[in-house]
Design a protein around this motif. Structure first.
Motif, PDB file in Angstrom:
ATOM      1  N   ASP A  86      40.703  46.805  55.495  1.00 30.22           N
ATOM      2  CA  ASP A  86      40.326  45.548  54.834  1.00 30.22           C
ATOM      3  C   ASP A  86      38.985  45.074  55.382  1.00 30.22           C
ATOM      4  OD1 ASP A  86      40.138  43.148  53.549  1.00 30.22           O
ATOM      5  OD2 ASP A  86      41.966  42.273  54.394  1.00 30.22           O
ATOM      6  N   GLU A 118      47.405  40.523  36.720  1.00 27.19           N
ATOM      7  CA  GLU A 118      47.802  41.877  36.321  1.00 27.19           C
ATOM      8  C   GLU A 118      46.939  42.950  36.975  1.00 27.19           C
ATOM      9  OE1 GLU A 118      44.833  40.250  33.367  1.00 27.19           O
ATOM     10  OE2 GLU A 118      46.681  39.535  34.325  1.00 27.19           O
ATOM     11  N   THR A 119      46.077  42.555  37.908  1.00 30.64           N
ATOM     12  CA  THR A 119      45.189  43.500  38.575  1.00 30.64           C
ATOM     13  C   THR A 119      45.571  43.673  40.040  1.00 30.64           C
ATOM     14  OG1 THR A 119      43.582  41.840  39.332  1.00 30.64           O
ATOM     15  CG2 THR A 119      43.341  42.659  37.072  1.00 30.64           C
ATOM     16  N   GLU A 120      44.823  44.556  40.709  1.00 29.11           N
ATOM     17  CA  GLU A 120      45.067  44.800  42.127  1.00 29.11           C
ATOM     18  C   GLU A 120      44.736  43.585  42.985  1.00 29.11           C
ATOM     19  OE1 GLU A 120      40.808  45.617  41.309  1.00 29.11           O
ATOM     20  OE2 GLU A 120      42.698  46.210  40.342  1.00 29.11           O
ATOM     21  N   LYS A 121      44.034  42.612  42.413  1.00 29.05           N
ATOM     22  CA  LYS A 121      43.694  41.407  43.173  1.00 29.05           C
ATOM     23  C   LYS A 121      44.954  40.633  43.572  1.00 29.05           C
ATOM     24  CE  LYS A 121      39.017  40.710  41.410  1.00 29.05           C
ATOM     25  NZ  LYS A 121      38.074  39.784  40.748  1.00 29.05           N
ATOM     26  N   TYR A 122      45.943  40.619  42.675  1.00 29.27           N
ATOM     27  CA  TYR A 122      47.177  39.910  43.017  1.00 29.27           C
ATOM     28  C   TYR A 122      47.995  40.708  44.031  1.00 29.27           C
ATOM     29  CZ  TYR A 122      51.272  36.928  42.615  1.00 29.27           C
ATOM     30  OH  TYR A 122      52.307  36.067  42.904  1.00 29.27           O
ATOM     31  N   THR A 123      47.984  42.005  43.905  1.00 27.66           N
ATOM     32  CA  THR A 123      48.657  42.856  44.892  1.00 27.66           C
ATOM     33  C   THR A 123      48.054  42.637  46.278  1.00 27.66           C
ATOM     34  OG1 THR A 123      49.070  44.511  43.175  1.00 27.66           O
ATOM     35  CG2 THR A 123      49.286  45.233  45.460  1.00 27.66           C
ATOM     36  N   TYR A 124      46.731  42.551  46.320  1.00 29.57           N
ATOM     37  CA  TYR A 124      46.030  42.316  47.589  1.00 29.57           C
ATOM     38  C   TYR A 124      46.404  40.954  48.168  1.00 29.57           C
ATOM     39  CZ  TYR A 124      42.035  41.389  50.706  1.00 29.57           C
ATOM     40  OH  TYR A 124      41.241  41.060  51.781  1.00 29.57           O
TER      41      TYR A 124
END
Length: 263
Positions: A86, A118-124
């Motif tokens: 990160d 719905e993107t990797e931003k929320y996963t992050y």
């Protein structure tokens, strides 16, 4: 001791407001987020001239956090543990000596926004919050006053925004986001503002668009979360919303808390 958190939304663009606020409010420790500056580019001269020590964890163009303090910290750590890959500058921790020979830990954090969901931003975002909870659990074992201060990008409860329906599908208010925030509370952390009032329409952020400030269409996403040892010393908390009416304001305002660490 007065401790504050403020997402400054670009320290160079907001340096005059920051210096004026430091003179007016005179906090002992300030956690800044979104400084949007590399370490070498941070306007430390103006701040040091006001009697503050400066520690930064910067990043070019976006993110970046800093801790300003009247007392020089004994230790400073940069970066949230748990993911060596990160590279986003979102976390800095400082340790200060207290009069009773104990230590005060202050962490300045800038949680990811997480949109679009719905993107990797929320996963992050969720992964970052998981790491934060793990870090916080370990720090609690020290049984020291600990303050996790910053822009959490989390609206904890429906009454912390002007209209829950507007935010229903936003990363700041999704059930999974709020559940992750409650995990901190369940560890034993206290929300400084909510420990002192249950008033509604208390906000720390107003968008620049659609007259949000003028209509008081705000949200409360900037928090000081206190360990039991810090919560025991809390005497008051407040949101200094008048700063939002200044020229060239940040879209966030300072959130402050007073503590009695004597004896």
């Amino acid at each position: 001791m007065k401790i504050a958190t403020w997402n400054i939304n670009g320290v160079k663009a907001r340096i005059e407001n920051l210096c004026q606020w430091l003179k007016d409010s005179s906090p002992d420790i300030v956690c800044l987020q979104e400084i949007k500056s590399v370490d070498d580019g941070f306007p430390r001269f103006e701040i040091e001239a006001l009697g503050y020590h400066v520690e930064t964890h910067g990043q070019k163009g976006f993110n970046g956090v800093a801790i300003l303090s009247k007392q020089r910290p004994d230790e400073v750590t940069r970066g949230l543990p748990g993911d060596d890959t990160d590279e986003q500058a979102r976390f800095i921790e400082a340790v200060f000596s207290l009069p009773n020979d104990s230590a005060l830990r202050v962490c300045c954090l800038y949680l990811p926004n997480g949109n679009p969901i719905e993107t990797e931003k929320y996963t992050y975002k969720l992964a970052w919050m998981e790491r934060l909870a793990g870090f916080a659990a370990e720090r609690l074992l020290l049984e020291e006053p600990l303050i996790l201060a910053g822009d959490y990008n989390v609206i904890p409860e429906p009454h912390d925004c002007f209209d829950p329906k507007v935010w229903a599908n936003d990363a700041l208010f999704l059930p999974q986001t709020r559940q992750s925030f409650r995990r901190l509370e369940n560890l034993g952390f206290t929300d400084a503002v909510r420990a002192t009032t249950d008033a509604t329409k208390l906000y720390s952020f107003w968008d620049y668009q659609a007259g949000a400030w003028q209509k008081n269409n705000g949200i409360r996403i900037d928090h000081l979360m206190l360990s039991p040892e810090a919560a025991d010393r809390l005497s008051s908390a407040a949101i200094e919303k008048h700063v939002r009416a200044w020229e060239k304001p940040s879209d966030h305002v300072p959130v402050v808390a007073h503590f009695d660490f004597e004896g």
